[in-house]
Design an enzyme around this catalytic site. Structure first.
Site, PDB file in Angstrom:
ATOM      1  N   LYS A 196      43.741 -76.908  29.474  1.00 18.76           N
ATOM      2  CA  LYS A 196      44.867 -77.424  28.687  1.00 18.76           C
ATOM      3  C   LYS A 196      44.671 -77.083  27.217  1.00 18.76           C
ATOM      4  CE  LYS A 196      47.336 -81.874  28.128  1.00 18.76           C
ATOM      5  NZ  LYS A 196      47.313 -83.304  28.533  1.00 18.76           N
ATOM      6  N   SER A 212      51.270 -84.844  30.591  1.00 19.36           N
ATOM      7  CA  SER A 212      51.386 -83.715  29.693  1.00 19.36           C
ATOM      8  C   SER A 212      50.541 -82.510  30.106  1.00 19.36           C
ATOM      9  CB  SER A 212      50.958 -84.153  28.274  1.00 19.36           C
ATOM     10  OG  SER A 212      49.607 -84.597  28.247  1.00 19.36           O
ATOM     11  N   SER A 237      48.763 -88.476  32.285  1.00 22.56           N
ATOM     12  CA  SER A 237      48.995 -87.044  32.148  1.00 22.56           C
ATOM     13  C   SER A 237      48.188 -86.168  33.088  1.00 22.56           C
ATOM     14  CB  SER A 237      48.740 -86.616  30.697  1.00 22.56           C
ATOM     15  OG  SER A 237      49.722 -87.152  29.839  1.00 22.56           O
TER      16      SER A 237
END
Length: 394
Positions: free
Chosen positions: A34, A111, A135
């Site tokens: 990420k 996310s 997330s």
């Protein structure tokens, strides 16, 4: 990044050499990261063009990423994140919406959207994400993956962008539990509170009541499968005071810390933001001491309440989310309503700091639906071992 990215999961950075060990426990595996984590040779964009512009090229790799490289895993690339990691939709107005490999007509969730999309499309074997309010767990639910929100502080977030530090955690995704466990062996030290061989399985009836009747029906066979391995689940009540009280305590803490983290950036640079993220941050700015102080006190009470409920052998079995992922075509209002409803149960792990593992054990209407195990602080590896036993029972 991969030359072929049908999931739109990777940030299109120019390739930089990232060495990895020739041999190790993760040899043969590739992984995504990420775009909150520093990797030498790359910028760290955080899903926002101003953060990206201010980043510069990093000269040091985040320790958690380096551990994976040292274990023999190969970097596939940096993955798209929701803007500033402050969303659960997977839709970034600047970098697009990564596609859900398990249900292409539904959102990937965020996310950690790009990480989940990359794994669900088979573009990498596993991927790192972060989980503050859901997330990792939301994308795992939506994309049919294993995903862990670990005990708070269990996996290092050094060298990663913050959102709300007292809630932020580093987790990961994999399609199968064997790969997931190999990563756990690298990232997790031995459990500080290992579960005994025979756990006390608990079914929080109040949490299950948050789910739609269709979701409960779809999860019932998975629950029966878990009970066949771990024993009959005892009914309990998990909430403290009310889910509304839990929800607002979490929101106030998250909002206060998010503004402390990102407020200076907004006030100085006025960066372009997606409407939902901007609204969330503007609300965060308004959180007062009279809201935040009682919220932190509530968190301490809830942590003690859940610790007493679980003891050293209790494991909650419950839906990861209250239903399958919203459709990509749904309105922003509908997706935001889904997010708020899901936060009522997702906040349990956040407020307590306890680990929650989502397992891809069910489907409804052709879309994945996750079932979670939530255990005491420090029982992360034990939860994964339980998931291995459940997977072997099929």
């Amino acid at each position: 990044m991969p030359l072929y990215d049908p999931a739109h999961a990777f940030v299109p950075y120019p390739d930089a050499a990232v060495p990895h060990a020739a041999t190790g426990p993760l040899t043969g595996l590739c992984f995504g990261v990420k775009d909150l984590f520093d990797i030498a040779g790359y910028p760290t964009g955080g899903g926002n063009p101003i953060v990206l512009a201010l980043s510069g090229i990093k000269t040091r790799t985040a320790p958690t990423v380096q551990r994976l490289l040292d274990a023999g895993a190969r970097l596939a690339g940096k993955t798209v994140t929701d803007e500033l990691a402050f969303s659960m939709t997977g839709n970034n107005v600047h970098f697009g919406a990564p596609l859900n490999g398990a249900a292409p007509d539904r959102i990937s969730g965020g996310s950690s959207s790009g990480s989940a999309a990359a794994v669900s499309h088979g573009l990498c074997d596993f991927a790192l994400g972060t989980d503050t309010g859901g997330s990792v767990r939301a994308p795992a639910n939506h994309c049919g993956l294993y995903g862990l929100r670990p005990t708070h502080g269990r996996v290092s977030l050094e060298g990663a962008l913050d959102l709300a530090p007292s809630l932020d955690t580093c987790g990961w995704f994999a399609r199968d539990v064997q790969t997931f466990a190999r990563v756990a062996d690298v990232l997790l030290q031995p459990d500080t509170a290992p579960l005994p061989p025979q756990v006390r399985l608990l079914r929080p009836l109040d949490v299950w009541a948050l789910s739609s009747p269709a979701a409960v029906a779809a999860l019932e066979p998975a629950l029966q499968r878990v009970q066949a391995v771990l024993g009959q689940a005892q009914p309990v009540q998990a909430q403290l005071d009310s889910f509304e009280a839990m929800y607002w305590a979490f929101r106030y803490i998250q909002g206060r810390e998010a503004w402390m983290t990102d407020g200076p950036l907004l006030e100085r640079y006025h960066p372009p933001l997606g409407a939902a993220v901007r609204q969330r941050l503007e609300w965060s700015r308004t959180v007062t001491d009279t809201q935040w102080v009682p919220a932190t006190a509530f968190r301490q009470r809830f942590r003690a309440h859940l610790a007493a409920l679980l003891g050293n052998d209790g494991v909650l079995v419950m839906p990861t989310m209250h239903d399958i992922a919203p459709l990509r075509a749904d309105s922003e209002e509908a997706v935001e309503d889904y997010r708020n409803r899901s936060t009522e149960s997702l906040c349990m792990a956040g407020l307590s700091g306890f680990p929650q593992l989502s397992m891809p054990l069910a489907t409804r209407a052709g879309a994945p639906l996750g079932l979670s195990l939530l255990g005491p602080a420090g029982s992360d590896r034990s939860l994964i071992a339980l998931a291995e036993r459940i997977a072997a029972s099929s």
